[in-house]
Design a protein around this motif. Structure first.
Motif, PDB file in Angstrom:
ATOM      1  N   PHE A 126       0.876  -1.217   0.105  1.00 41.41           N
ATOM      2  CA  PHE A 126       0.081   0.198   0.028  1.00 41.41           C
ATOM      3  C   PHE A 126       0.804   1.327  -0.087  1.00 41.41           C
ATOM      4  CE2 PHE A 126      -1.898   3.546   2.494  1.00 41.41           C
ATOM      5  CZ  PHE A 126      -3.342   3.659   1.805  1.00 41.41           C
ATOM      6  N   LEU A 127       1.863   1.265   0.979  1.00 41.81           N
ATOM      7  CA  LEU A 127       2.684   2.506   0.991  1.00 41.81           C
ATOM      8  C   LEU A 127       3.611   2.683  -0.443  1.00 41.81           C
ATOM      9  CD1 LEU A 127       3.834   2.218   4.852  1.00 41.81           C
ATOM     10  CD2 LEU A 127       2.297   3.795   3.712  1.00 41.81           C
ATOM     11  N   ARG A 128       3.949   1.728  -0.759  1.00 45.79           N
ATOM     12  CA  ARG A 128       4.762   1.883  -2.269  1.00 45.79           C
ATOM     13  C   ARG A 128       4.005   2.358  -3.175  1.00 45.79           C
ATOM     14  NH1 ARG A 128       8.124  -2.798  -5.546  1.00 45.79           N
ATOM     15  NH2 ARG A 128       5.856  -3.649  -5.951  1.00 45.79           N
ATOM     16  N   VAL A 129       2.802   1.913  -3.184  1.00 45.97           N
ATOM     17  CA  VAL A 129       1.738   2.281  -4.503  1.00 45.97           C
ATOM     18  C   VAL A 129       1.484   3.850  -4.115  1.00 45.97           C
ATOM     19  CG1 VAL A 129      -0.380   2.188  -5.688  1.00 45.97           C
ATOM     20  CG2 VAL A 129       0.681   0.103  -4.734  1.00 45.97           C
ATOM     21  N   GLN A 130       1.331   4.297  -2.924  1.00 44.24           N
ATOM     22  CA  GLN A 130       0.988   5.443  -2.565  1.00 44.24           C
ATOM     23  C   GLN A 130       2.364   6.439  -3.054  1.00 44.24           C
ATOM     24  OE1 GLN A 130      -1.487   7.221  -1.739  1.00 44.24           O
ATOM     25  NE2 GLN A 130      -2.944   5.972  -0.071  1.00 44.24           N
ATOM     26  N   GLU A 131       3.486   5.856  -2.467  1.00 43.81           N
ATOM     27  CA  GLU A 131       4.659   6.807  -3.024  1.00 43.81           C
ATOM     28  C   GLU A 131       4.965   6.819  -4.280  1.00 43.81           C
ATOM     29  OE1 GLU A 131       9.410   6.230  -2.024  1.00 43.81           O
ATOM     30  OE2 GLU A 131       8.143   4.897  -1.039  1.00 43.81           O
ATOM     31  N   GLU A 132       4.500   5.569  -5.037  1.00 44.37           N
ATOM     32  CA  GLU A 132       4.531   6.007  -6.617  1.00 44.37           C
ATOM     33  C   GLU A 132       3.731   6.886  -7.019  1.00 44.37           C
ATOM     34  OE1 GLU A 132       6.205   1.155  -7.290  1.00 44.37           O
ATOM     35  OE2 GLU A 132       4.250   1.917  -7.686  1.00 44.37           O
ATOM     36  N   THR A 133       2.487   7.028  -6.585  1.00 45.77           N
ATOM     37  CA  THR A 133       1.402   7.959  -6.969  1.00 45.77           C
ATOM     38  C   THR A 133       1.706   9.325  -6.785  1.00 45.77           C
ATOM     39  OG1 THR A 133      -0.220   6.248  -6.605  1.00 45.77           O
ATOM     40  CG2 THR A 133      -0.860   8.643  -6.753  1.00 45.77           C
ATOM     41  N   THR A 134       2.444   9.684  -5.613  1.00 50.17           N
ATOM     42  CA  THR A 134       2.964  10.863  -5.149  1.00 50.17           C
ATOM     43  C   THR A 134       3.795  11.392  -5.938  1.00 50.17           C
ATOM     44  OG1 THR A 134       2.202  10.382  -2.745  1.00 50.17           O
ATOM     45  CG2 THR A 134       3.912  12.085  -3.173  1.00 50.17           C
ATOM     46  N   THR A 135       4.878  10.583  -6.440  1.00 51.00           N
ATOM     47  CA  THR A 135       5.907  10.849  -7.262  1.00 51.00           C
ATOM     48  C   THR A 135       5.248  11.152  -8.772  1.00 51.00           C
ATOM     49  OG1 THR A 135       7.494   9.178  -6.147  1.00 51.00           O
ATOM     50  CG2 THR A 135       8.172  10.090  -8.401  1.00 51.00           C
ATOM     51  N   GLU A 136       4.455  10.249  -9.195  1.00 53.15           N
ATOM     52  CA  GLU A 136       3.967  10.613 -10.510  1.00 53.15           C
ATOM     53  C   GLU A 136       3.392  12.022 -10.645  1.00 53.15           C
ATOM     54  OE1 GLU A 136       1.557   7.849 -12.695  1.00 53.15           O
ATOM     55  OE2 GLU A 136       2.173   6.459 -11.551  1.00 53.15           O
ATOM     56  N   ILE A 137       2.498  12.201  -9.535  1.00 54.12           N
ATOM     57  CA  ILE A 137       1.853  13.683  -9.381  1.00 54.12           C
ATOM     58  C   ILE A 137       2.648  14.772  -9.471  1.00 54.12           C
ATOM     59  CG2 ILE A 137       0.127  15.047  -8.122  1.00 54.12           C
ATOM     60  CD1 ILE A 137      -1.032  12.489  -7.292  1.00 54.12           C
ATOM     61  N   GLY A 138       3.706  14.404  -8.353  1.00 50.49           N
ATOM     62  CA  GLY A 138       4.673  15.812  -8.455  1.00 50.49           C
ATOM     63  C   GLY A 138       5.420  16.088  -9.613  1.00 50.49           C
ATOM     64  N   ARG A 139       5.911  14.786 -10.447  1.00 50.66           N
ATOM     65  CA  ARG A 139       6.590  15.260 -11.611  1.00 50.66           C
ATOM     66  C   ARG A 139       5.707  15.594 -12.606  1.00 50.66           C
ATOM     67  NH1 ARG A 139       7.360  10.063 -12.636  1.00 50.66           N
ATOM     68  NH2 ARG A 139       9.264   9.693 -11.500  1.00 50.66           N
ATOM     69  N   ALA A 140       4.222  15.460 -12.738  1.00 50.64           N
ATOM     70  CA  ALA A 140       3.241  15.935 -13.495  1.00 50.64           C
ATOM     71  C   ALA A 140       3.282  17.572 -13.305  1.00 50.64           C
ATOM     72  CB  ALA A 140       2.025  15.441 -13.385  1.00 50.64           C
ATOM     73  N   ILE A 141       3.218  18.025 -11.909  1.00 50.19           N
ATOM     74  CA  ILE A 141       2.820  19.286 -11.590  1.00 50.19           C
ATOM     75  C   ILE A 141       4.207  20.103 -11.775  1.00 50.19           C
ATOM     76  CG2 ILE A 141       2.955  20.621  -9.631  1.00 50.19           C
ATOM     77  CD1 ILE A 141       1.038  18.699  -8.065  1.00 50.19           C
ATOM     78  N   ASN A 142       5.377  19.479 -11.779  1.00 51.20           N
ATOM     79  CA  ASN A 142       6.583  20.301 -11.909  1.00 51.20           C
ATOM     80  C   ASN A 142       6.927  20.507 -13.657  1.00 51.20           C
ATOM     81  OD1 ASN A 142       7.375  20.473  -9.321  1.00 51.20           O
ATOM     82  ND2 ASN A 142       8.499  18.459  -9.293  1.00 51.20           N
ATOM     83  N   THR A 143       5.837  20.139 -14.286  1.00 54.54           N
ATOM     84  CA  THR A 143       5.815  20.320 -15.905  1.00 54.54           C
ATOM     85  C   THR A 143       5.655  21.877 -16.015  1.00 54.54           C
ATOM     86  OG1 THR A 143       3.806  19.660 -16.315  1.00 54.54           O
ATOM     87  CG2 THR A 143       5.785  17.956 -16.762  1.00 54.54           C
ATOM     88  N   SER A 144       5.078  22.651 -15.083  1.00 52.91           N
ATOM     89  CA  SER A 144       4.409  24.035 -15.333  1.00 52.91           C
ATOM     90  C   SER A 144       4.704  24.899 -14.140  1.00 52.91           C
ATOM     91  CB  SER A 144       2.978  24.074 -15.401  1.00 52.91           C
ATOM     92  OG  SER A 144       2.501  25.295 -15.703  1.00 52.91           O
ATOM     93  N   LYS A 145       4.931  26.118 -14.242  1.00 51.28           N
ATOM     94  CA  LYS A 145       5.460  26.940 -13.266  1.00 51.28           C
ATOM     95  C   LYS A 145       4.037  27.839 -12.988  1.00 51.28           C
ATOM     96  CE  LYS A 145      10.309  27.845 -14.474  1.00 51.28           C
ATOM     97  NZ  LYS A 145      11.329  28.550 -14.905  1.00 51.28           N
ATOM     98  N   ASP A 146       3.196  28.033 -13.544  1.00 48.24           N
ATOM     99  CA  ASP A 146       2.049  28.948 -13.313  1.00 48.24           C
ATOM    100  C   ASP A 146       1.241  28.118 -12.324  1.00 48.24           C
ATOM    101  OD1 ASP A 146      -0.188  30.850 -14.028  1.00 48.24           O
ATOM    102  OD2 ASP A 146      -1.195  29.234 -14.408  1.00 48.24           O
ATOM    103  N   PRO A 147       0.942  28.538 -11.024  1.00 42.04           N
ATOM    104  CA  PRO A 147       0.335  27.871 -10.088  1.00 42.04           C
ATOM    105  C   PRO A 147      -1.135  27.347 -10.524  1.00 42.04           C
ATOM    106  CG  PRO A 147       0.093  30.231  -9.767  1.00 42.04           C
ATOM    107  CD  PRO A 147       1.262  29.907 -10.802  1.00 42.04           C
ATOM    108  N   TRP A 148      -1.937  27.961 -11.369  1.00 43.24           N
ATOM    109  CA  TRP A 148      -3.330  27.412 -11.786  1.00 43.24           C
ATOM    110  C   TRP A 148      -3.141  26.354 -12.731  1.00 43.24           C
ATOM    111  CZ3 TRP A 148      -7.107  29.464  -9.077  1.00 43.24           C
ATOM    112  CH2 TRP A 148      -6.683  30.654  -8.307  1.00 43.24           C
ATOM    113  N   GLU A 149      -2.126  26.401 -13.573  1.00 44.94           N
ATOM    114  CA  GLU A 149      -1.828  25.034 -14.453  1.00 44.94           C
ATOM    115  C   GLU A 149      -1.382  24.055 -13.736  1.00 44.94           C
ATOM    116  OE1 GLU A 149       0.887  26.449 -17.549  1.00 44.94           O
ATOM    117  OE2 GLU A 149      -0.559  27.721 -18.433  1.00 44.94           O
ATOM    118  N   ARG A 150      -0.465  24.350 -12.697  1.00 49.20           N
ATOM    119  CA  ARG A 150       0.080  23.323 -11.983  1.00 49.20           C
ATOM    120  C   ARG A 150      -1.080  22.614 -11.150  1.00 49.20           C
ATOM    121  NH1 ARG A 150       5.449  23.285 -10.003  1.00 49.20           N
ATOM    122  NH2 ARG A 150       4.783  23.233  -8.040  1.00 49.20           N
ATOM    123  N   ALA A 151      -2.101  23.387 -10.774  1.00 47.37           N
ATOM    124  CA  ALA A 151      -3.275  22.963  -9.851  1.00 47.37           C
ATOM    125  C   ALA A 151      -4.249  21.972 -10.998  1.00 47.37           C
ATOM    126  CB  ALA A 151      -4.046  23.923  -9.364  1.00 47.37           C
TER     127      ALA A 151
END
Length: 224
Positions: free
Chosen positions: A82-107
């Motif tokens: 469970f924790l490994r899947v959660q960690e992988e999910t968090t990493t995926e989301i963080g990587r996606a968010i970091n593709t933009s600098k605009d806060p609204w696009e990041r959200a």
């Protein structure tokens, strides 16, 4: 002064011990990884109650003793999965968010990626459906919050900073509200008969909320 030959023997002996230790560590790590991989597949396909440890060790091609060396119980194994899947999910989301600098696009990007993950069988079954049952609701909420709350908090802080200095004081309240909305959205999508349609509905709903928030006058502007 030490004899050169004796020094050489000591160095070789130390090197052999180090090599053996390294090999044992590599074997232990690969065994643990094989157990987690096999358990992830089985828990996804059959759920917590429908998966036995005999099936896990057979799929991982290890002994029962090797399993208990790493995980004292079936519940401990599931929690690690469970924790490994959660960690992988968090990493995926963080990587996606970091593709933009605009806060609204990041959200918006973070929301899209999260809803995409919610539709994946592994996350749906292990984190959303089996997690509360196997771990208990309190432990499940605690683990989920530890994994995703920080991401939501970071996004909210960026949005409020963009709205004006007066919004900062509402950071805690906004984070709690948005985190609650995201959690409810994940349950809604995971339990839906048509996860894709449910995801589209959630994205439109939260997208409308974000648009409304963005169109509000700056918090530090005096009232008319």
């Amino acid at each position: 002064m030490s004899h050169p030959a004796r020094v050489t023997k000591n160095v070789l002996r130390t090197a052999r011990k180090t090599t053996k230790t390294s090999r044992r560590q590599d074997y232990s790590s690969s065994t643990k990884r094989a157990l987690l991989d096999s358990a992830t597949t089985l828990f996804t396909d059959h759920g917590y109650a429908g998966t036995s440890l005999d099936e896990v060790v057979a799929a991982a091609r290890v002994t029962k003793g090797a399993l208990y060396h790493h995980f004292p119980s079936k519940l401990a194994l599931f929690e690690n999965v469970f924790l490994r899947v959660q960690e992988e999910t968090t990493t995926e989301i963080g990587r996606a968010i970091n593709t933009s600098k605009d806060p609204w696009e990041r959200a918006q990007t973070g929301l899209e990626k999260f809803l995409e993950v919610c539709r994946q069988p592994e996350f749906r079954r292990i984190c959303m459906q089996e997690g509360p049952v196997a771990l208990g609701h309190e432990r499940w909420q605690e683990a989920e919050k530890a994994s995703s709350y920080g991401i939501v908090q970071g996004i909210v802080e960026e949005l409020l900073a963009d709205l004006g200095s007066g919004a900062d004081q509402l950071g805690e309240a906004f984070t709690a509200v948005f985190y609650g909305a995201i959690r409810s959205a994940s349950e809604y999508v995971s339990d839906a008969e048509d996860p894709d349609a449910a995801s589209d509905d959630v994205q439109a709903t939260i997208g409308a909320l974000l648009t409304g928030l963005r169109l509000m006058p700056p918090f530090d502007e005096p009232a008319a």
